[in-house]
Design a protein around this motif. Structure first.
Motif, mmCIF file in Angstrom:
data_model
loop_
_atom_site.group_PDB
_atom_site.id
_atom_site.type_symbol
_atom_site.label_atom_id
_atom_site.label_comp_id
_atom_site.label_asym_id
_atom_site.label_seq_id
_atom_site.Cartn_x
_atom_site.Cartn_y
_atom_site.Cartn_z
ATOM 1 N N TYR A 1 -4.926 6.717 -2.138
ATOM 2 C CA TYR A 1 -4.134 5.522 -1.872
ATOM 3 C C TYR A 1 -4.086 4.549 -3.036
ATOM 4 O O TYR A 1 -4.917 4.607 -3.960
ATOM 5 C CB TYR A 1 -4.688 4.812 -0.626
ATOM 6 N N SER B 1 -3.503 -2.508 7.606
ATOM 7 C CA SER B 1 -2.361 -1.884 6.959
ATOM 8 C C SER B 1 -1.450 -2.994 6.456
ATOM 9 O O SER B 1 -1.742 -4.171 6.654
ATOM 10 C CB SER B 1 -1.602 -0.983 7.923
ATOM 11 N N TYR B 2 -0.328 -2.597 5.863
ATOM 12 C CA TYR B 2 0.639 -3.600 5.398
ATOM 13 C C TYR B 2 1.313 -4.306 6.567
ATOM 14 O O TYR B 2 2.009 -5.279 6.385
ATOM 15 C CB TYR B 2 1.687 -2.940 4.498
ATOM 16 N N THR C 1 0.839 -1.195 0.000
ATOM 17 C CA THR C 1 0.000 0.000 0.000
ATOM 18 C C THR C 1 0.872 1.242 0.000
ATOM 19 O O THR C 1 2.001 1.242 0.497
ATOM 20 C CB THR C 1 -0.917 0.117 1.237
#
Lengths: 449, 480
Positions: free
Chosen positions: A156, A336-337, A30
Motif C-alpha cells: 500500500y 480507510s479514505y 491511499t
C-alpha cells in the motif's frame, strides 16, 4: 514515482477546496494492491486480486468541519467531492477546537516495506497455503475438514497533504497466514484456528500456523460442560487481547471528554493491577500498525497508558488534543479514505511479566484456561461490562485436564484487569494488539451441569 | 444511470468482458459493477459532529472453474478497466477453451417496491433535522442521561450484474438507517440504551416512525438499567418477547443453514435435510421479498430474484440457503441468497429477512405460565460457532419472571446455548412477531439483514450473569 503523483492529486484537491471557501483543507490518499488465497483439500478455493485507491477530503470553514470521499479519481468526481465536503461543513456545529496539524520537524524512519512480498510469485504463495494445510492435516488424523488455509498480503501507499504544509507519504506491505480447521471424533466436531501477520515474507511460519490450528481443534474434542462455580481463570494471549480491545475505548481522549469513560479525571491514579503496564507504540519495529505518521500527518510515537496499573494519560488526535490544550499523541487513525481520523490504537500491548504460562497453570488447584470467547462485540465499551460465551480447558491440581465448552463468563473489564494476579512472559501480537497470558484470581463461570 | 457521462457500458461490452474472463477456461464468469453514494451524519455531545458524503465506485469480475474461484476488482469502471480486471481474473484458469460468445438478456424484477422519497431528493438539512430531534428527545428524558449519540445513514447503490449464463440485471437499491445510543450514569455506574431503525426505504421511513420515540426509548432503557440488578447466572427458562428481535434465530439456526457451511460440513445442520431439527412448533423462513425490510431486495448480488424460502417447516429441515456456486454443486438453482458487501467481495450465501413464524400462544399467557425464568425484552448482538452449533447473544433488556409476574430488570446477561438443542426445547410460540435490523458479518463481509421472532419460551438456557448465589438459582429452576 507514484507517491509524488498521489501528493500532487492531494495538493490539487486542497487548492480547489480553498477556492470554494475552506479556511484549511486536507487530502488523505491511499492506494493498495491485495492478494488473498484460500486453500482447502489442496485446491485453491478462492484467489482474490485487487487494486484500489481513494481520497478523503476534510475541510474547515468558519470552524465547521466537512468531509467527503471518492474512489473515482476523475477530475469531475474530485471536483464534486470537494464541493460536497465544503457544502457539508454548512450543517455541522461550529467548534473552536477543530484544527489541522502543522508540519512536523521529522518523521520516524521505519522499515515497513519488504520487497519480497510483492516479488514472490503467486505460485509460491499458493504453495505456502497448501503447506499449512498439509502440516495441519498430518498433525492428527482427526483433523478432517479444512474450512480454509490462507495466505494474504497487501502492498500500500499512503499520502497526507494539508494546507498548513503537512506533506507526507510512505509505502508499506504486510502478509499473513491462517489455518481454520475442524477435528472430528465420535460425531463430535470442533474448530481450531491460528494466524500470523508479519511485515516480512520470510517470517511467516507455515509449520507454526498449521500445527497450532490443528492442536487447538483436536484438544477441544469431547468438550464437556461444567456446573456454575467461582474459579481461577487464565486467558491465553489471544483472548487477553480481546479483552484489551474492550479496555482501550476508555483510554481515548474523546470518550473521556464526552463522559463516556470511567477514566475521567483519573490520570495518576492506580486503576488496574500493578502487574499491568500498557503501551501504545506506533513506531514499534516490526509492528503491524507502525507508521511514520498517523491519519492526519502527526508523527507516530510511543505512549505509556498504564504504568504498573497507574493511568498515565489518554490517546489523542489533533481535535481532542486541542480541546485538552496539549499535543496529539499521533493516534488520529483512519480505517480507510472513507472516514475522518478518529482516535484509535496503533500497536497496543501489555508488557511481559516474569512467569511462564506453564508456571501460571501449575500453581492452580482448580481453574479454567480460556482459549475462545464468543460475543465480545456485544460487550459494552463504555461501561466495560461484558458477558460472553466461552470455551477452554479445565485445570485441576496444576494440570490441563479436559476441554469445556458452552460456558459463560461475565463481569466488568476494569474489575477483570484489577484482579489480574499473574502476567505471563509470552507476549504475543495479533495484528495491532498484544498480550501475554493473564490470570484472574476469581470469576463466576456459568455452566449447565 | 449507473455510470456517468460517456462511461455507460453497452450490453455487447459486458458480453465481451465476460468472454475475456473465460478466455483461459472456466465454467462460469460474472461481473458486478457498483456505484454507491452515501451520506452519514453523526451527532454527539449535543453537536452535529460530522457529515460525510461519499462516492464509491468499482467492479469485480469472478471466474469459477470446478471448485476454484478467481476474483479480481478495481476502482476503474471504464470498459478498459473492466477488460483489464477480466484478464487478471481469467489467468487463474488453466486450459484454453473454444471461443463461446456469451449472450446476455436483461431481466426484469419479479416484484417491486416504491421508494417514495429518494435520499438524493432532499437537502442535508432535512436529515440533520431528524438527527437533532432524536438527540433532544433522548436528552429531555432525565438529567442522568449524560451522553447521546445519534447516527443517520443513507445509501443509493446502483449495480449492473451480468454473467455467462446469460443473466443481465440493472438495479438500484436504497437503504436508510438511523441509530440512537444513550448513556446514563449515576454513582460511577454507566449504562447504555440502544434503538435502531432501518429498511430498504428512503426518507419516507421517517413518516411512519418517530425519531423522538427512538431517542426516548434508548434513553429510558439506559436509565432503567442503572437501577437493574446484576443478572443471575446459571440454567433457567427463558422467554423471548416478540419485540425482542430475532438474534436467536439468526444465530441458532440461520447461519448453520447457509449452503457453503453445510457443504463443507461446517454446520451442525449438514446432512439433516428432511429430518427433525427443531420442535414441531418451529417454522423458520428467510424472505427477501418483505416490503421495506432492511434485508429486502429485488435481485441478489448475482442477479437472482429475491425469494421467500421455508427453511424449517414444523420442525423439519426443508431447505438451505444457496448462492449460484453452492447451488450448482448440488445441481440446483440458487435460492437468491448470493450476497456481497461490495464489489470488493465475491458473493456467498447469506440471510435476508429471517424469522420464526408466529404460533398460536397468547404472548401474555406465556409469561403468566412461567414459574421462574428470564424475560428477554430486547436482544443485542450475537455470535455462533456453526460447526458445533454453540451460540451466544447479548440481552440488552431483561427481567426476572417469578410465578408468572415480571419483576425487576437485570443487566449484564448473555445467553449461551446450542442451536439444535435449543430449538428442540421450545415449548411455547406466541402469535406475535417483531423485527429488528442488523449488519450481519461473515468472512469479513457485512450485509444488511433483519430478523424476527414471535414471543417464545425455551425450557432452559444458560444465562451468564454476575450475580452471586447462582447455584441456588439453578436448583430452583430444576424443580420446574
Amino acid at each position: 514515482m507514484t507517491l509524488a503523483n498521489n501528493e500532487k492529486i492531494g495538493k490539487k484537491v486542497i487548492q480547489r477546496a480553498m477556492r470554494w471557501g475552506a479556511s484549511s483543507a486536507e487530502a488523505f490518499f491511499t492506494k493498495n494492491k491485495e492478494l488473498s488465497i484460500d486453500v482447502s483439500d489442496q485446491q485453491v478455493e478462492t484467489m482474490k486480486l485487487a487494486e484500489q485507491q481513494g481520497l478523503g477530503i476534510r475541510v474547515l470553514r468558519n470552524q465547521k468541519l466537512g468531509f467527503a470521499y471518492t474512489s473515482d479519481l476523475t477530475d469531475s468526481a474530485l471536483e464534486q467531492a470537494v464541493q460536497q465536503a465544503v457544502a457539508n461543513s454548512d450543517h455541522t456545529e461550529k467548534d473552536q477546537y477543530h484544527s489541522l496539524p502543522g508540519p512536523a520537524s521529522s518523521y520516524a524512519q521505519l522499515s515497513l516495506y519488504d520487497p519480497n512480498i510483492s516479488r514472490t510469485p503467486v505460485e509460491k504463495k499458493i504453495e505456502l497455503a497448501k503447506e499449512i494445510e498439509r502440516i495441519a492435516r498430518n498433525f492428527d488424523p482427526r483433523v478432517r475438514i479444512t474450512e480454509r488455509c490462507s495466505y494474504v498480503d497487501s502492498v500500500y501507499e499512503v499520502s497526507v497533504v494539508n494546507s498548513l504544509g503537512v506533506q507526507g507519504s510512505y509505502e508499506g506491505a504486510y502478509c499473513g497466514a491462517y489455518s481454520l480447521l475442524v477435528a472430528e471424533e465420535n460425531g463430535d466436531s470442533q474448530t481450531g484456528f491460528e494466524f500470523q501477520y508479519k511485515l516480512n515474507f520470510n517470517e511467516i511460519d507455515p509449520h507454526f500456523v498449521g500445527t497450532e490450528g490443528a492442536k487447538k481443534a483436536v484438544r477441544m474434542l469431547g468438550a464437556k460442560n461444567i456446573r456454575t462455580q467461582e474459579m481461577m481463570v487464565v486467558f491465553d494471549p489471544y483472548v487477553a487481547t480481546n479483552f484489551l480491545g474492550l479496555l482501550t475505548p476508555s483510554i481515548a481522549a474523546d470518550s473521556v471528554q464526552k463522559g463516556k469513560s470511567r477514566l475521567v479525571g483519573k490520570v495518576g491514579e492506580k486503576i488496574i493491577s500493578t502487574l499491568i503496564t500498557l503501551v501504545d507504540d506506533g513506531t514499534k519495529p516490526e509492528g503491524l500498525m507502525s507508521s511514520p505518521f498517523d491519519g492526519e500527518g502527526v508523527p507516530s510515537q510511543r505512549t505509556v497508558l498504564f504504568d504498573h496499573g497507574v493511568l498515565q494519560g489518554y490517546l489523542y488526535n489533533s481535535y481532542s488534543a486541542e480541546k485538552d490544550g496539549r499535543k496529539s499523541t499521533g493516534n488520529g487513525m483512519r480505517s480507510s479514505y472513507m472516514g475522518t481520523p478518529e482516535i484509535g490504537i496503533t500497536n497496543c500491548y501489555i508488557e511481559n511479566g516474569t512467569i511462564s504460562q506453564d508456571e501460571i497453570i501449575a500453581e492452580i488447584n482448580k481453574g479454567v484456561y480460556i482459549t475462545e470467547v464468543m460475543g465480545m462485540h456485544t460487550a459494552n465499551p463504555i461501561s466495560g461490562d461484558f458477558s460472553l460465551g466461552a470455551s477452554g480447558i479445565l485445570i485441576e491440581s496444576g494440570e490441563l485436564v479436559g476441554p469445556v465448552r458452552g460456558i459463560a463468563i461475565a463481569g466488568n473489564v476494569f474489575d477483570l484487569f484489577s484482579n489480574i494476579d499473574r502476567v505471563g512472559s509470552n507476549l504475543t501480537f495479533f495484528v495491532g494488539k498484544g498480550s501475554p497470558t493473564l490470570r484472574v484470581s476469581r470469576m463466576t463461570v456459568s455452566g449447565s451441569q | 444511470m449507473l455510470l456517468d457521462g460517456d462511461n455507460v457500458l453497452a450490453k455487447n461490452e459486458l458480453e465481451k468482458i465476460l468472454d475475456t474472463a473465460l478466455n483461459e477456461g472456466g465454467d462460469f464468469a460474472d461481473v458486478f459493477i457498483e456505484k454507491r453514494v452515501t451520506t452519514s451524519i453523526g451527532c454527539e455531545d449535543n453537536r452535529i459532529e460530522r457529515i460525510n458524503s461519499g462516492i464509491d465506485i468499482g467492479a469485480g469480475v469472478r471466474v469459477v472453474m470446478g471448485d476454484t474461484t478467481s476474483y479480481a476488482y478495481t476502482n476503474d469502471n471504464s470498459y478498459h478497466g473492466l477488460m483489464q480486471v477480466a484478464n487478471v481474473a481469467s489467468r487463474a484458469a488453466k486450459s484454453k477453451r473454444d471461443l463461446i460468445e456469451t449472450a446476455i438478456t436483461k431481466k426484469m424484477p419479479e416484484f417491486d417496491f416504491d421508494i417514495e422519497l429518494s435520499p438524493d431528493s432532499l437537502p442535508v438539512s432535512d436529515k440533520v433535522e431528524q438527527v437533532k430531534r432524536a438527540n433532544s428527545a433522548a436528552r429531555r428524558v432525565n438529567e442522568q442521561v449524560k451522553q447521546v449519540s445519534v447516527g443517520y445513514g443513507d445509501v443509493i447503490q446502483d449495480v449492473i450484474i451480468a454473467n455467462s449464463d446469460g443473466t443481465f440485471v440493472e438495479d438500484r437499491r436504497i437503504r436508510t438507517r438511523f441509530v440512537v445510543n444513550a448513556v446514563a450514569s449515576q454513582n460511577g455506574i454507566f449504562q447504555t440504551g440502544f434503538e435502531s431503525l432501518g429498511g430498504a426505504q428512503g426518507f419516507e421511513i421517517f413518516r411512519k416512525n418517530s425519531v423522538e420515540d427512538l431517542g426516548e426509548n434508548a434513553a429510558k432503557r439506559a436509565l432503567m438499567l442503572l437501577d437493574a440488578d446484576p443478572a443471575p447466572a446459571g440454567k433457567m427458562a427463558v422467554v423471548m418477547a416478540g419485540e425482542a428481535g430475532g438474534t436467536m434465530v439468526h444465530e441458532a439456526c440461520g447461519h448453520g443453514l447457509e449452503a457453503d457451511l453445510v457443504q463443507k460440513k461446517l454446520s451442525v445442520y449438514a446432512g439433516k435435510k428432511g429430518k427433525q431439527v427443531a420442535d414441531s412448533m418451529i417454522t423458520v423462513i428467510d424472505d427477501a421479498t418483505i416490503k421495506g425490510k432492511y434485508g429486502t431486495f429485488r435481485f441478489d448480488d448475482e442477479g437472482q430474484a429475491g425469494k421467500r424460502k421455508v427453511l424449517i417447516d414444523s420442525g423439519i429441515l426443508k431447505e438451505y440457503m444457496y448462492d449460484s456456486f453452492t447451488g450448482k454443486k448440488e445441481k440446483k438453482e440458487s435460492t437468491g441468497n448470493g450476497r456481497r458487501e461490495s464489489f470488493r467481495d465475491k458473493p456467498i450465501p447469506r440471510m435476508t429477512n429471517t424469522y420464526i413464524a408466529s404460533g398460536k400462544d397468547d404472548p401474555e399467557k406465556i409469561i403468566q405460565e412461567t414459574k421462574q425464568g428470564l424475560l428477554v425484552k430486547k436482544m443485542g448482538g450475537g455470535q455462533v460457532n456453526t460447526t458445533n452449533g454453540d451460540f451466544v447473544f447479548d440481552v440488552a433488556e431483561g427481567y426476572i419472571i417469578k410465578d408468572g409476574v415480571v419483576l425487576k430488570p437485570v443487566r449484564g446477561a448473555t445467553i449461551t446455548g446450542n442451536g439444535p438443542t435449543t430449538l428442540n426445547m421450545v415449548d411455547r410460540v406466541g402469535s406475535d412477531l417483531g423485527f429488528a435490523i442488523g449488519t450481519c458479518g461473515k468472512d469479513g463481509q457485512g450485509v444488511p439483514v433483519s430478523d424476527a421472532q414471535p414471543t417464545i419460551r425455551i425450557k432452559e438456557l444458560i444465562v451468564g450473569g454476575t450475580a452471586q448465589g447462582a447455584e441456588q438459582t439453578i436448583k430452583k429452576i430444576k424443580r420446574l
